[in-house]
Design a protein around this motif. Structure first.
Motif, PDB file in Angstrom:
ATOM      1  N   SER A   1       0.391   4.373  -9.727  1.00 53.38           N
ATOM      2  CA  SER A   1      -0.426   5.522  -8.989  1.00 53.38           C
ATOM      3  C   SER A   1      -1.471   5.766 -10.188  1.00 53.38           C
ATOM      4  CB  SER A   1       0.059   6.806  -8.721  1.00 53.38           C
ATOM      5  OG  SER A   1       0.698   7.167  -9.575  1.00 53.38           O
ATOM      6  N   GLU A   2      -1.027   5.851 -11.530  1.00 54.46           N
ATOM      7  CA  GLU A   2      -2.249   5.888 -12.519  1.00 54.46           C
ATOM      8  C   GLU A   2      -3.030   4.806 -12.924  1.00 54.46           C
ATOM      9  OE1 GLU A   2       0.239   6.920 -15.820  1.00 54.46           O
ATOM     10  OE2 GLU A   2       0.968   8.682 -14.832  1.00 54.46           O
ATOM     11  N   ALA A   3      -2.948   3.684 -12.017  1.00 53.45           N
ATOM     12  CA  ALA A   3      -3.923   2.486 -12.646  1.00 53.45           C
ATOM     13  C   ALA A   3      -5.027   2.437 -11.523  1.00 53.45           C
ATOM     14  CB  ALA A   3      -2.852   1.054 -12.406  1.00 53.45           C
ATOM     15  N   PHE A   4      -4.750   3.292 -10.245  1.00 52.13           N
ATOM     16  CA  PHE A   4      -5.785   3.058  -9.473  1.00 52.13           C
ATOM     17  C   PHE A   4      -6.440   4.637  -9.206  1.00 52.13           C
ATOM     18  CE2 PHE A   4      -2.467  -0.158  -8.556  1.00 52.13           C
ATOM     19  CZ  PHE A   4      -3.367  -1.472  -8.217  1.00 52.13           C
TER      20      PHE A   4
ATOM     21  N   PHE B   1      -5.540   3.831  -4.053  1.00 52.72           N
ATOM     22  CA  PHE B   1      -4.029   3.876  -4.254  1.00 52.72           C
ATOM     23  C   PHE B   1      -3.511   4.088  -2.709  1.00 52.72           C
ATOM     24  CE2 PHE B   1       0.073   5.424  -4.695  1.00 52.72           C
ATOM     25  CZ  PHE B   1       0.717   4.427  -5.590  1.00 52.72           C
ATOM     26  N   GLU B   2      -4.192   5.401  -2.101  1.00 50.54           N
ATOM     27  CA  GLU B   2      -3.814   5.564  -0.745  1.00 50.54           C
ATOM     28  C   GLU B   2      -4.157   4.722   0.249  1.00 50.54           C
ATOM     29  OE1 GLU B   2      -2.272   7.845   2.503  1.00 50.54           O
ATOM     30  OE2 GLU B   2      -2.180   8.167  -0.065  1.00 50.54           O
ATOM     31  N   GLY B   3      -5.118   3.953  -0.136  1.00 46.54           N
ATOM     32  CA  GLY B   3      -5.449   2.949   0.961  1.00 46.54           C
ATOM     33  C   GLY B   3      -4.405   1.567   1.088  1.00 46.54           C
ATOM     34  N   LEU B   4      -3.995   1.448  -0.251  1.00 37.44           N
ATOM     35  CA  LEU B   4      -3.062   0.305  -0.212  1.00 37.44           C
ATOM     36  C   LEU B   4      -1.781   0.786   0.283  1.00 37.44           C
ATOM     37  CD1 LEU B   4      -3.958  -0.802  -3.905  1.00 37.44           C
ATOM     38  CD2 LEU B   4      -4.057  -2.121  -1.951  1.00 37.44           C
ATOM     39  N   SER B   5      -1.460   1.842  -0.410  1.00 40.98           N
ATOM     40  CA  SER B   5      -0.224   2.621   0.475  1.00 40.98           C
ATOM     41  C   SER B   5       0.016   2.705   1.734  1.00 40.98           C
ATOM     42  CB  SER B   5       0.076   3.761  -0.151  1.00 40.98           C
ATOM     43  OG  SER B   5       0.189   3.848  -1.700  1.00 40.98           O
ATOM     44  N   SER B   6      -1.099   2.848   2.525  1.00 38.01           N
ATOM     45  CA  SER B   6      -1.120   2.740   3.925  1.00 38.01           C
ATOM     46  C   SER B   6      -1.525   1.512   4.614  1.00 38.01           C
ATOM     47  CB  SER B   6      -2.173   3.816   4.386  1.00 38.01           C
ATOM     48  OG  SER B   6      -3.576   3.554   4.055  1.00 38.01           O
ATOM     49  N   SER B   7      -1.678   0.466   3.856  1.00 40.46           N
ATOM     50  CA  SER B   7      -1.680  -0.750   4.399  1.00 40.46           C
ATOM     51  C   SER B   7      -0.397  -1.476   5.022  1.00 40.46           C
ATOM     52  CB  SER B   7      -2.215  -1.831   3.228  1.00 40.46           C
ATOM     53  OG  SER B   7      -1.380  -2.042   2.537  1.00 40.46           O
TER      54      SER B   7
END
Length: 234
Positions: free
Chosen positions: A95-98, A103-109
């Protein structure tokens, strides 16, 4: 009886009066002699006094000048050294790299983060580069399970010889490397069976002490590396 001039005769002087006059005369001359002796003594004293001898004067009391207390030497404050804009710190979690939004968009993909089924999958198909990458400090972030769709990526910390070795090895393995203003970017694409469309690819971003490596397959990869770069280097 009167004399021939008709003046009255002188009265005889009594013996007592003669003695009184004689005493007064003696006292006068003795006093005069004493005065003369005193004057002569003073003249002799001043004549015999050493030349240049100062008159005795009161001795002035010399006051001690207070010794100034040395002030404490102030230690100069060191001027902070500006941080190297090309130097990054290794993130401790993905989460610190984005950026938060990306990061939220990737997590909800629907793609799982760091799924164990791809824990051993190499980030790059260059074996020599992957061996070097694995040996260095890194943070691994993968999106997706073992399938034809997903992203494998990592952030590594390198020194200058290691960075140069990565660029050289990627170039030797057929990757296209280009020097941008502040970084070197190496890319490669793997075409599908038709040979016309890219089904997968890799992007390596090397700048300062940082190295971002990513492998993607059957997914929209646009903006992925760019978001990591903006987050880590600002």
């Amino acid at each position: 009886m009167s004399d021939d001039l008709g003046l009255p005769p002188e009265e005889p002087v009594a013996p007592e009066q003669k003695d009184d006059k004689k005493r007064r005369r003696i006292i006068f001359w003795v006093s005069l002699g004493l005065v003369a002796v005193v004057v002569i003594a003073l003249v002799i004293f001043w004549a015999l006094r050493p030349a240049g001898e100062p008159d005795p004067t009161p001795t002035a009391t010399v006051s001690e000048t207070p010794t100034p207390t040395p002030s404490a030497t102030q230690t100069p404050t060191p001027t902070p050294t500006p941080a190297d804009p090309d130097t990054i710190s290794l993130p401790t979690e993905c989460s610190e790299a984005f950026s938060p939004a990306f990061f939220e968009g990737l997590s909800s993909s629907g793609l799982p983060l760091n799924d164990p089924t791809v824990a051993d999958s190499p980030i790059t198909k260059s074996e020599s580069v992957e061996r070097l990458r694995e040996s260095l400090d890194h943070l691994r972030c993968t999106w997706g399970a073992a399938s034809e769709t997903g992203i494998l990526s990592a952030v590594n910390i390198v020194d200058e010889p290691q960075r140069n070795a990565v660029i050289s090895a990627l170039g030797a393995d057929g990757y296209t490397c280009a020097d941008e203003a502040i970084a070197t970017v190496c890319t490669i694409e793997f075409l599908d069976d038709s040979g016309e469309f890219a089904a997968a690819g890799e992007t390596h971003y090397l700048r300062g002490n940082g190295w971002i490596s990513s492998y993607w397959t059957q997914i929209d990869f646009s903006g992925y590396n760019e978001d990591i770069v903006a987050t880590l280097w600002g």
